[in-house]
Structures are given as C-alpha cells and as structure tokens.
Design a protein around this motif. Structure first.
Motif, PDB file in Angstrom:
ATOM      1  N   LEU A 179       0.579  -1.223   0.091  1.00 39.64           N
ATOM      2  CA  LEU A 179      -0.025  -0.027   0.035  1.00 39.64           C
ATOM      3  C   LEU A 179       0.697   1.419   0.123  1.00 39.64           C
ATOM      4  N   THR A 180       1.943   1.091   0.700  1.00 39.31           N
ATOM      5  CA  THR A 180       2.881   2.406   0.666  1.00 39.31           C
ATOM      6  C   THR A 180       3.402   2.459  -0.686  1.00 39.31           C
TER       7      THR A 180
ATOM      8  N   ALA B 244       0.729   4.005  -2.855  1.00 38.67           N
ATOM      9  CA  ALA B 244       0.704   5.502  -2.373  1.00 38.67           C
ATOM     10  C   ALA B 244       1.776   6.527  -2.951  1.00 38.67           C
TER      11      ALA B 244
ATOM     12  N   MET C 231      -4.192   2.589  -6.104  1.00 36.25           N
ATOM     13  CA  MET C 231      -4.393   2.422  -4.541  1.00 36.25           C
ATOM     14  C   MET C 231      -5.486   1.570  -4.208  1.00 36.25           C
TER      15      MET C 231
ATOM     16  N   ALA D 175      -5.128  -2.243  -1.777  1.00 33.99           N
ATOM     17  CA  ALA D 175      -5.543  -2.016  -0.436  1.00 33.99           C
ATOM     18  C   ALA D 175      -6.488  -3.032   0.172  1.00 33.99           C
TER      19      ALA D 175
ATOM     20  N   LEU E  32      -6.520   7.178   2.910  1.00 35.38           N
ATOM     21  CA  LEU E  32      -5.258   7.503   1.764  1.00 35.38           C
ATOM     22  C   LEU E  32      -5.855   8.273   0.687  1.00 35.38           C
TER      23      LEU E  32
ATOM     24  N   ALA F  89      -0.763   5.250   5.233  1.00 37.97           N
ATOM     25  CA  ALA F  89      -0.430   3.951   4.654  1.00 37.97           C
ATOM     26  C   ALA F  89      -0.200   2.884   5.494  1.00 37.97           C
TER      27      ALA F  89
END
Lengths: 289, 289
Positions: A61-62, A65, A121, A125, A135, A185
């Motif tokens: 997820l990081t 992002a 994203m 997720a 986010l 995130a």
C-alpha cells in the motif's frame, strides 16, 4: 529493497497495467514517456521515508501511495506544459509530451495518469481496506479542489492571488500529502506529518523559483525564465535573490524540526537534510553554505 | 426522494466542496457551469435504478457513486470539446467551457472533476469502508486506462481502430460502470450487472451517431456532423442509417433481457424501456416505431 527500486518497480507496474492488451498503444507510450526516465522522485521518496519511520507494515500500500503521488505530479507537469499554459517545448531535458506525441495525447495522458493514481491505490488496499478512504482523501485533496495542485494552477487565471496560498496549493499540497500518505499507509495519524511535508514543499517551491531565475537551461532541463515571462508570482520577484535563499534555509530548518518523535526519527532527519541540500542549483551552492 | 433530486443534491454538494473558501473562484465557477443546468443524467439515473433494485442500503454511498459517474462524464465532455479535439463552440445549447471561460480553465475544470469523483466516494464510504475499493475500481477502470473513456479517446490518435472496441471504451465503459457501481454501492455483485450497462452504452453510442448524422443543431444543442468532419468511426458510416436504427433496437431489447433476476426487476425493466425510447431524435421516432 531500497526506496528508488521500490518506487521504480511500482511505477513500472502501473505503466504495465495501463498498457494491457486492448489499450491504445500510443497513449500508453506517452504515459510511459512522461514517467521515465526518472526525475528526482522527491515526493515518493518522502512518502517511503515517512512510512519507514512509522513501521511500514503494509509495504504494498505504501508503494502504491508513493507511485500514485508521482503519477499525479507527472500528470500536472504534462498539463502545465500544454500550449494554453506554459507552452514548454522541453521537460527533464527532452521534448515535452505534447511536442513528442501530440496535444490530444498529452491531455489524455494526464487524464489517464490522474485516474491511474486512484486505480492503483484501490488495487493495493485489499490487505488493509480500512486505510483506503483516508489515503484517497489525503492524496485526492492535495491534487483537486478546493486546495490542491489544480486549485493552485487555477489561481493563475484569477486577477488577484496570494503568493503563499498559491504556492501552498500548487506545490506544498502534494508534499504534505507525501508525508501524510506515508503515515496513513502505515496506519499512523497523517495529520501529525503534514507540517513536515508542508515546509518541504514551500522550500522546494522557493528553490524552484530560484532555479528558474538563475540556472542555465541545460542544468535545469526545461526552459528558464518562465515565471517572469508569464508574470507569475514567485519568491525571487518578491524577496530578491538573497532574500529567497535566506527563506529557503529557514524553511529547511523548520522542516527538520517538524519531524514528530518516532522510532525512526533520526534516520528520517538525515534523509530530510540530504533532500534539502540538493535543492539549490550548483552555481549557488557556495553562496548558501 | 426521487432519483433526479438525489442526483442534483449530490452534484450540488460536490460543487459546494470544490468552491470552499480558499479555492480559486473562476475555476469553481467553470466546474459548476459544466455540470448545471442538468443534462439527461442518464448514467447516474441508471446507477440509482440498479442500486434500488439491489436494496440500496447505503444511499449516501450510492448518491456519491452516481454523482461521481456524472462528474467523470462531464469532465470527459469538457476535454473532448477542447480545440485540440473537437474544437466545439457549444455544448448542451450554450458555449463550451473553454469558450465561456478559457482553455486553461477548461483543462483544469476537467482535471478537478476527475479528482473530485474520487474525493466524494472516499468521503461517503465511512459507513461501508469495505465497499470503497471495489467501487473505485469499478468506476476508475471505466474511465482510465487500459479500457475506459480515456482509452477510447486515445484510439482517435491511432492509425487503426476497431469500431466496437472504440465505442465500448469511449461510451460503453461508463454505462457498464453505472450499473455495476449501483450494485457495488449496495453490496451486490457488480459483475452480474455489467452486461445491462454495456448494452445500454452501445445503444446510446449508436443513437448518438444517428443524432450526429441527422439532427439539426438546435435539437442537439451541440455542433452536428462532427463524426464525419473528424473522420471518426461511427455506426451510420458503417451500417447506413436504417442499419444503425435496427442495431439500436436490437441492443435495447438485449439490455432489457440482461437484467438479472432480483426483487426490483420489474420496476427496473420499466425504467430501462423508458430510457431506450428516449434515445432517438424526434425526427426519426416514427421511423423506428
């Protein structure tokens, strides 16, 4: 895996998605052209650095992002270079997207990259669906209306404009989103991390104004003197060159002081110091030392 | 509350968000100009109709999804009207956004409305966060690359293009998203609802090609003959006028047959029949009866 590898891999994966069978090949090519070879990637590196300081327990997820933030940055550059805005012939030392492809493909590449930022994203997720809404708001609000990049560009069409507000929206907002998204995130509170990004974004904008005023075109990789040519508000016109350099140094110091206390604070401080030292053009580095 | 009231209220709320204090007022005004007064709102009405058939247990999320789809549709019209695409002087019977405001504000209004579509869904998902990811993918994929509206527009810059694929991406994709999103917002399986939207989107595109070929400009509210003028692939050029009308009727029948069995199926069937009857221009209504 180091930050640059993670970022380039995530951006490559997003470009592969866009270029899936059945998609128009020249548009996919224009998107890839706008994203590679890499620029400084300062925003996604910030996002990863903050996520690291916050534990980074959802690295997929990081990465999404961080890639999302870079895609949105690149999309804003493509549209900013269009003939109806800066009419820039070059970007990052090569022809701008509308010059290399066409104006329709430049408009569409920007549009597609804005959408892609949200697509990637949502795809990433699945392991932490409860983090997706925050986010998307963190990143979406930094790009759209009422106070994101697009709003900042919108002030260029207004008869009057406050310089601080203009720069905060056009540049600062995505920096604040980069640090806040790194926290979001990772399940940390994004609001504690905004001031760091905010100060870095303002420092970056002041540095950009300085480079636009004093660099040569080869060093900058894009046309110089654009702010003066387009009568855009900028820090050099407002404070003079020495005043702008003083302001840049004060902002960098403020950014380092804005790092919340956390286990990874010392490492992060070192990253931030390195980033801020890179901001000035070579010809001015001695003067600012 | 009826569907039109819900849709207009949700769109108004999104415009109020965009026009919050601190945002550039002319850009906010350009966005509102592009969204009001209302067009047919056929996509958001479809979204609400399907959500109703699926229980509509999160009406706030349904309304956000419907408004999001209309914002994305309006954004695509703004960019499609730009000088580098259709160079359309009018839209819905009034000057196009770039003529009424400026080309920069038209580019930015489209960009801001794409982002706003995702901002409003994320804001509305607090009551059902686990539905947000699927909803964003359903709608995002229908707009971006590899197979959404932007991809469809991208085919106009390719030397070769398959008509069915082009129309499916440029028009059908957002119709399929409208029905699938209505299901997704209500916790139903979106995939079962795609074929209905897909057929309606194809019917709508064929009807649009017919209107472009035979309507007068006053009836259509935008310039006619654009497909021929821009050498764009279209159903009238491919099948002839009678063939295009036959195809429209077959697609409408197929759409009604594609409604999955559900408690609200009978009501929904009536809505779909009404929508498809509205598609032909008045001058051809007798011919198609």
């Amino acid at each position: 895996m180091d930050a640059v590898t993670r970022i380039e891999r995530a951006l490559n994966a997003s470009m592969d998605l866009a270029a899936s069978p059945g998609s128009p090949p020249r548009l996919a090519e224009a998107m890839r052209y706008a994203v590679f070879p890499r620029g400084a990637r300062i925003r996604p590196r910030l996002c990863l650095a903050v996520a690291g300081a916050c534990g980074d327990d959802q690295p997929g997820l990081t990465d999404a992002a961080a890639a999302s933030i870079e895609l949105l940055h690149c999309a804003s550059l493509i549209h900013d270079d269009l003939p109806c805005f800066d009419d820039a012939a070059t970007r990052r030392g090569k022809p701008s997207v509308h010059r290399a492809f066409s104006e329709p493909l430049a408009v569409l590449a920007g549009d597609a990259m804005i959408v892609l930022a949200f697509q990637i994203m949502a795809r990433a997720a699945a392991g932490a669906p409860q983090r997706l809404g925050g986010l998307i708001l963190t990143i979406g609000d930094s790009v759209g209306m009422p106070h994101g990049i697009v709003a900042g560009q919108g002030w260029e069409s207004e008869p009057r404009c406050d310089l601080a507000q203009y720069q905060q929206q056009k540049t600062g907002s995505l920096f604040a989103a980069a640090t806040a998204a790194g926290a979001a995130a990772s399940g940390a509170n994004p609001d504690e991390w905004r001031r760091l990004g905010d100060r870095l974004g303002e420092a970056y904008q002041v540095a950009d104004d300085i480079r636009d005023a004093v660099s040569d075109e080869e060093e900058l990789g894009k046309p110089i003197g654009q702010d003066a040519a387009h009568h855009r508000p900028n820090a050099v016109a407002l404070f003079g060159l020495d005043g702008a350099i003083d302001r840049l140094r004060a902002l960098a110091a403020d950014a380092v002081g804005a790092i919340p206390s956390c286990p990874g604070a010392a490492d992060l401080r070192a990253v931030i110091l390195l980033e801020t030292q890179r901001l000035l053009p070579r010809s001015l580095a001695a003067r600012a030392a």
